[in-house]
Design a protein around this motif. Structure first.
Motif, PDB file in Angstrom:
ATOM      1  N   ASP A  46      13.259  18.570  23.749  1.00 17.94           N
ATOM      2  CA  ASP A  46      12.964  18.498  25.182  1.00 17.94           C
ATOM      3  C   ASP A  46      13.545  19.702  25.915  1.00 17.94           C
ATOM      4  N   THR A  47      14.763  20.064  25.569  1.00 18.92           N
ATOM      5  CA  THR A  47      15.412  21.212  26.204  1.00 18.92           C
ATOM      6  C   THR A  47      14.667  22.498  25.903  1.00 18.92           C
ATOM      7  N   GLU A  48      14.264  22.646  24.635  1.00 20.06           N
ATOM      8  CA  GLU A  48      13.525  23.847  24.239  1.00 20.06           C
ATOM      9  C   GLU A  48      12.176  23.923  24.948  1.00 20.06           C
ATOM     10  N   THR A  49      11.496  22.789  25.054  1.00 19.95           N
ATOM     11  CA  THR A  49      10.196  22.755  25.736  1.00 19.95           C
ATOM     12  C   THR A  49      10.361  23.105  27.217  1.00 19.95           C
ATOM     13  N   ARG A  50      11.361  22.531  27.839  1.00 25.16           N
ATOM     14  CA  ARG A  50      11.613  22.814  29.256  1.00 25.16           C
ATOM     15  C   ARG A  50      11.905  24.303  29.471  1.00 25.16           C
ATOM     16  N   THR A  51      12.688  24.886  28.575  1.00 22.60           N
ATOM     17  CA  THR A  51      13.022  26.299  28.681  1.00 22.60           C
ATOM     18  C   THR A  51      11.785  27.168  28.521  1.00 22.60           C
ATOM     19  N   ARG A  52      10.930  26.814  27.552  1.00 17.27           N
ATOM     20  CA  ARG A  52       9.702  27.586  27.349  1.00 17.27           C
ATOM     21  C   ARG A  52       8.785  27.484  28.570  1.00 17.27           C
ATOM     22  N   LEU A  53       8.698  26.300  29.150  1.00 15.39           N
ATOM     23  CA  LEU A  53       7.878  26.117  30.347  1.00 15.39           C
ATOM     24  C   LEU A  53       8.401  26.965  31.504  1.00 15.39           C
ATOM     25  N   LEU A  54       9.708  26.991  31.648  1.00 16.89           N
ATOM     26  CA  LEU A  54      10.319  27.763  32.730  1.00 16.89           C
ATOM     27  C   LEU A  54      10.044  29.251  32.549  1.00 16.89           C
ATOM     28  N   ASP A  97       0.149  35.217  39.367  1.00 18.20           N
ATOM     29  CA  ASP A  97      -0.897  34.464  40.070  1.00 18.20           C
ATOM     30  C   ASP A  97      -0.443  33.830  41.378  1.00 18.20           C
ATOM     31  N   GLY A  98       0.866  33.710  41.596  1.00 21.75           N
ATOM     32  CA  GLY A  98       1.330  33.003  42.779  1.00 21.75           C
ATOM     33  C   GLY A  98       1.207  31.502  42.598  1.00 21.75           C
ATOM     34  N   LEU A  99       1.644  30.736  43.596  1.00 20.37           N
ATOM     35  CA  LEU A  99       1.637  29.277  43.482  1.00 20.37           C
ATOM     36  C   LEU A  99       0.229  28.700  43.480  1.00 20.37           C
ATOM     37  N   LYS A 100      -0.616  29.148  44.382  1.00 20.10           N
ATOM     38  CA  LYS A 100      -1.925  28.527  44.536  1.00 20.10           C
ATOM     39  C   LYS A 100      -2.841  28.775  43.348  1.00 20.10           C
ATOM     40  N   ARG A 101      -2.872  30.002  42.829  1.00 28.79           N
ATOM     41  CA  ARG A 101      -3.816  30.328  41.762  1.00 28.79           C
ATOM     42  C   ARG A 101      -3.298  29.972  40.365  1.00 28.79           C
ATOM     43  N   ALA A 102      -2.000  29.805  40.244  1.00 31.67           N
ATOM     44  CA  ALA A 102      -1.437  29.428  38.936  1.00 31.67           C
ATOM     45  C   ALA A 102      -1.896  28.027  38.558  1.00 31.67           C
ATOM     46  N   THR A 103      -2.127  27.818  37.263  1.00 29.63           N
ATOM     47  CA  THR A 103      -2.556  26.501  36.798  1.00 29.63           C
ATOM     48  C   THR A 103      -1.571  25.968  35.758  1.00 29.63           C
ATOM     49  N   ILE A 104      -1.468  24.650  35.743  1.00 23.27           N
ATOM     50  CA  ILE A 104      -0.602  24.001  34.759  1.00 23.27           C
ATOM     51  C   ILE A 104      -1.089  24.305  33.348  1.00 23.27           C
ATOM     52  N   ARG A 105      -2.404  24.348  33.180  1.00 29.06           N
ATOM     53  CA  ARG A 105      -2.963  24.624  31.853  1.00 29.06           C
ATOM     54  C   ARG A 105      -2.537  26.011  31.361  1.00 29.06           C
ATOM     55  N   LYS A 106      -2.620  27.008  32.215  1.00 25.38           N
ATOM     56  CA  LYS A 106      -2.246  28.364  31.820  1.00 25.38           C
ATOM     57  C   LYS A 106      -0.764  28.446  31.451  1.00 25.38           C
ATOM     58  N   LEU A 116       0.747  29.154  27.593  1.00 24.22           N
ATOM     59  CA  LEU A 116       1.688  30.251  27.336  1.00 24.22           C
ATOM     60  C   LEU A 116       2.996  29.732  26.755  1.00 24.22           C
ATOM     61  N   ALA A 117       3.377  28.532  27.186  1.00 27.81           N
ATOM     62  CA  ALA A 117       4.635  27.944  26.702  1.00 27.81           C
ATOM     63  C   ALA A 117       4.478  27.208  25.383  1.00 27.81           C
ATOM     64  N   ARG A 118       3.245  27.139  24.873  1.00 27.03           N
ATOM     65  CA  ARG A 118       2.960  26.391  23.644  1.00 27.03           C
ATOM     66  C   ARG A 118       3.433  24.941  23.781  1.00 27.03           C
ATOM     67  N   ALA A 119       3.033  24.339  24.910  1.00 34.08           N
ATOM     68  CA  ALA A 119       3.455  22.971  25.203  1.00 34.08           C
ATOM     69  C   ALA A 119       2.248  22.137  25.616  1.00 34.08           C
ATOM     70  N   ASN A 120       2.377  20.831  25.485  1.00 36.01           N
ATOM     71  CA  ASN A 120       1.338  19.907  25.922  1.00 36.01           C
ATOM     72  C   ASN A 120       1.176  20.022  27.427  1.00 36.01           C
ATOM     73  N   ILE A 121      -0.054  19.892  27.906  1.00 34.34           N
ATOM     74  CA  ILE A 121      -0.309  20.058  29.340  1.00 34.34           C
ATOM     75  C   ILE A 121       0.443  19.022  30.173  1.00 34.34           C
ATOM     76  N   ALA A 122       0.764  17.875  29.569  1.00 38.25           N
ATOM     77  CA  ALA A 122       1.500  16.835  30.297  1.00 38.25           C
ATOM     78  C   ALA A 122       2.998  17.154  30.411  1.00 38.25           C
ATOM     79  N   ALA A 123       3.436  18.173  29.679  1.00 34.73           N
ATOM     80  CA  ALA A 123       4.871  18.482  29.651  1.00 34.73           C
ATOM     81  C   ALA A 123       5.394  18.944  31.010  1.00 34.73           C
ATOM     82  N   VAL A 124       4.543  19.604  31.804  1.00 35.77           N
ATOM     83  CA  VAL A 124       4.991  20.069  33.119  1.00 35.77           C
ATOM     84  C   VAL A 124       5.382  18.888  33.994  1.00 35.77           C
ATOM     85  N   ASN A 125       4.529  17.890  34.053  1.00 33.70           N
ATOM     86  CA  ASN A 125       4.845  16.710  34.857  1.00 33.70           C
ATOM     87  C   ASN A 125       6.037  15.955  34.283  1.00 33.70           C
TER      88      ASN A 125
END
Length: 228
Positions: free
Chosen positions: A6-14, A24-33, A37-46
């Motif tokens: 979990d810690t490693e995934t969080r660090t990669r996401l960050l 991309d800024g806040l508006k154009r950035a997407t969770i999928r992108k 890039l973080a090699r994580a499941n799309i649900a990991a951000v939430n």
């Protein structure tokens, strides 16, 4: 093992979010992108941050905290340091924080951070200011009080605000400075000279104010220790 993952995934996401938000800024950035890039499941951000907005705030907070760790407001300060020396250390650290380090992602995050200070795009960002900036500002208020003993709190606050304003000008108006006064563009090579000027200019104003304080000597001179 799960906590480590979990810690490693969080660090990669960050780390991935730093790159994506910077480009991309806040508006154009997407969770999928970010997730890709973080090699994580799309649900990991939430799971780790709750939302894209929360992740954005976490990235900017991490960026600001890194800058403050590298450039502490009391760098080189000791119990023997004069108020003048403390002010010099404070101003220098702010300018060093704003000077470009040449890293494109860092530069862009710095600009996003400046935008948030001017007009926050997230209701959560004010807590970053409170947690990261308020302690440093309290330090500056203490320095000014030492330079103006017995002065009212409003004047102390205005002096501190003026000092900060001279520093953050280089963060919030860098493009304007580049166009109308190129010699003032802040860079690592002129941080020391700019710090000296801001300190001397500010002390001149503070000295003028001090002349009006009851019982103050006509020509106040503070200790001239060489920034120690």
């Amino acid at each position: 093992m799960c906590d480590t993952q979990d810690t490693e995934t969080r660090t990669r996401l960050l780390h991935a979010a730093r790159v994506v938000f910077a480009s991309d800024g806040l508006k154009r950035a997407t969770i999928r992108k970010i997730s890709t890039l973080a090699r994580a499941n799309i649900a990991a951000v939430n799971y780790h941050f709750g939302s894209k907005e929360n992740l954005y705030v976490a990235v900017l907070r991490d960026h600001l905290e890194q800058k403050l760790r590298r450039n502490p407001r009391d760098a080189g300060v000791s119990s023997l340091t004069s108020p003048r020396g403390r002010l010099r250390a404070y101003v220098r650290s702010m300018l060093a924080q704003f000077a470009s380090d040449g890293d494109a992602v860092s530069v862009r995050l710095g600009k996003l951070l400046s935008q948030e200070f001017v007009q926050s795009s997230s209701r959560y960002f004010p807590t970053v200011i409170e947690n990261c900036c308020a302690p440093a500002h309290a330090m500056l208020l203490d320095i000014v009080r030492q330079l103006l003993p017995g002065c009212d709190s409003q004047t102390v606050s205005r002096c501190a605000g003026s000092i900060v304003g001279q520093c953050v000008l280089h963060a919030h108006a860098s493009e304007v400075i580049r166009l109308i006064s190129p010699d003032m563009v802040l860079k690592p090579s002129n941080v020391e000279a700019m710090a000296d000027f801001i300190v001397e200019f500010s002390l001149g104003g503070i000295e003028r104010l001090a002349l009006g304080l009851p019982g103050h000597a006509p020509s106040p001179k503070w200790e001239q220790h060489p920034e120690v």
